[in-house]
Design an enzyme around this catalytic site. Structure first.
Site, PDB file in Angstrom:
ATOM      1  N   HIS A  94       0.876  -0.865  -0.106  1.00 47.56           N
ATOM      2  CA  HIS A  94      -0.189  -0.079   0.065  1.00 47.56           C
ATOM      3  C   HIS A  94       0.378   1.370  -0.332  1.00 47.56           C
ATOM      4  O   HIS A  94       1.162   2.040  -0.829  1.00 47.56           O
ATOM      5  CB  HIS A  94      -0.873  -0.357   1.239  1.00 47.56           C
ATOM      6  CG  HIS A  94      -1.851   1.201   1.165  1.00 47.56           C
ATOM      7  ND1 HIS A  94      -3.077   0.646   0.605  1.00 47.56           N
ATOM      8  CD2 HIS A  94      -1.482   2.220   1.627  1.00 47.56           C
ATOM      9  CE1 HIS A  94      -3.686   2.541   1.461  1.00 47.56           C
ATOM     10  NE2 HIS A  94      -2.643   3.080   1.474  1.00 47.56           N
ATOM     11  N   GLU A  95       1.984   1.532   0.864  1.00 44.01           N
ATOM     12  CA  GLU A  95       3.048   2.580   0.962  1.00 44.01           C
ATOM     13  C   GLU A  95       3.895   2.301  -0.524  1.00 44.01           C
ATOM     14  O   GLU A  95       4.318   3.715  -0.979  1.00 44.01           O
ATOM     15  CB  GLU A  95       3.296   2.433   1.990  1.00 44.01           C
ATOM     16  CG  GLU A  95       2.780   2.657   3.661  1.00 44.01           C
ATOM     17  CD  GLU A  95       2.129   3.518   3.328  1.00 44.01           C
ATOM     18  OE1 GLU A  95       2.071   4.777   3.580  1.00 44.01           O
ATOM     19  OE2 GLU A  95       0.813   3.757   4.206  1.00 44.01           O
ATOM     20  N   HIS A  98       1.866   5.038  -2.922  1.00 47.05           N
ATOM     21  CA  HIS A  98       1.912   6.089  -2.560  1.00 47.05           C
ATOM     22  C   HIS A  98       3.367   6.674  -3.134  1.00 47.05           C
ATOM     23  O   HIS A  98       3.226   7.411  -3.482  1.00 47.05           O
ATOM     24  CB  HIS A  98       1.853   6.331  -1.108  1.00 47.05           C
ATOM     25  CG  HIS A  98       0.426   6.351  -1.132  1.00 47.05           C
ATOM     26  ND1 HIS A  98      -0.787   6.837  -0.966  1.00 47.05           N
ATOM     27  CD2 HIS A  98       0.108   5.610   1.010  1.00 47.05           C
ATOM     28  CE1 HIS A  98      -1.722   6.279  -0.869  1.00 47.05           C
ATOM     29  NE2 HIS A  98      -1.966   5.618   0.380  1.00 47.05           N
ATOM     30  N   ASP A 170      -7.515   7.589   2.263  1.00 45.54           N
ATOM     31  CA  ASP A 170      -7.054   8.281   1.011  1.00 45.54           C
ATOM     32  C   ASP A 170      -7.944   8.083   0.139  1.00 45.54           C
ATOM     33  O   ASP A 170      -8.041   9.236  -0.567  1.00 45.54           O
ATOM     34  CB  ASP A 170      -6.223   7.327   0.659  1.00 45.54           C
ATOM     35  CG  ASP A 170      -4.827   6.319   1.244  1.00 45.54           C
ATOM     36  OD1 ASP A 170      -4.358   7.324   2.033  1.00 45.54           O
ATOM     37  OD2 ASP A 170      -4.463   5.521   1.004  1.00 45.54           O
TER      38      ASP A 170
HETATM   39 ZN    ZN Z   1      -2.648   5.126   2.142  1.00 45.65          ZN
END
Ligand code: ZN
Length: 272
Positions: A94-95, A98, A170
């Protein structure tokens, strides 16, 4: 909001009487704290002093000051927070999602730090900081940052075939941003150069304020459509990056699982 020069001055005031080590550059700290209010800055210096005291240091060093930026931004680190192996992997991807988008889209703020250590409500975090103080924000910057916001969600979907609740915040931010583009900044072609609803604060940094409706139901529907359009445009752009740069996505996730936190310098090494 205080600008970078103001912030440096505010730091000088709040560090008076505190044992600040010589290596602490208040200019650098000011550069890393865009969007911080005067109260946040005071809070930051106090946090740094507490951290230094807790570590039995006679002075406040740069480590404590930089760590306090994250504490003020995102809340304290929660080391006791135990994730399963699977959850850890999801957070890492997930990170990484980004961070990957932020790295490859040209109008994104640069990645300063990526971490899978929980802080406040977040299971992990990616910090992007503009290279210099910005007084104006361009539409292209909003769009690329919106793509980066969706990067976590898309990475989860691409790698695990489904999404988790980890992306919920988010999505909320992304929707807010898309709404501001359409209703506050006149950045929607369809809606044109006007604002909708009575907003008293720049919604990007601020809290949500009760909105007074000054448009028809028909316009409300168009606004909805424009929000979805902005989001799907950014979604497609981010998906393309994730698909074409998947090797790097894997690499970032791998380093995150090993080290938990990656600072900018190390992050850039991944791409060399
Ligand atoms: Zn996030």
């Amino acid at each position: 909001m205080p600008d970078v020069k103001d912030r440096e001055e505010i730091f000088k005031i709040h560090s008076q009487g505190k044992p600040l080590a010589k290596n602490v550059s208040l200019k650098k700290v000011a550069e890393r704290t865009p969007g911080f209010s005067g109260a946040d800055l005071a809070n930051l210096m106090n946090e740094a002093a507490i951290l230094a005291a807790r570590r039995n240091k006679d002075k406040i060093y740069e480590t404590e000051v930089l760590e306090s930026i994250d504490r003020v931004l995102l809340g304290p680190e929660r080391k006791s927070h135990i994730l399963s192996e699977k959850e850890k992997k999801v957070v890492a991807y997930h990170e990484a999602g980004h961070a990957l988008i932020a790295h490859f889209l040209p109008n994104c703020d640069p990645v300063q730090k990526v971490s899978i250590l929980a802080r406040g409500q977040a299971a992990g975090y990616t910090i992007k900081i503009p290279e210099r103080e910005k007084y104006l924000k361009f539409k292209s910057e909003f769009l690329d940052n919106l793509s980066a916001l969706l990067g976590g969600y898309i990475a989860e979907k691409e790698i695990f075939g489904e999404v988790t609740t980890g992306a919920s915040n988010d999505l909320k931010e992304a929707t807010k941003m898309a709404k501001s583009l359409a209703t506050q900044f006149g950045m929607s072609e369809l809606l044109g150069p006007r604002t909708f609803g009575d907003h008293q604060e720049f919604i990007f940094w601020g809290r949500e304020i009760t909105q007074e409706k000054d448009y028809s139901e028909k316009v409300a529907q168009l606004i909805d459509e424009e929000i979805s359009k902005f989001i799907s445009l950014c979604y497609n752009k981010a998906t393309e990056v994730i698909k074409t740069k998947k090797d790097y996505l894997d690499k970032i996730a791998k380093v995150l699982l090993e080290k938990e936190t990656i600072e900018r310098k190390e992050f850039l090494k991944i791409f060399t």
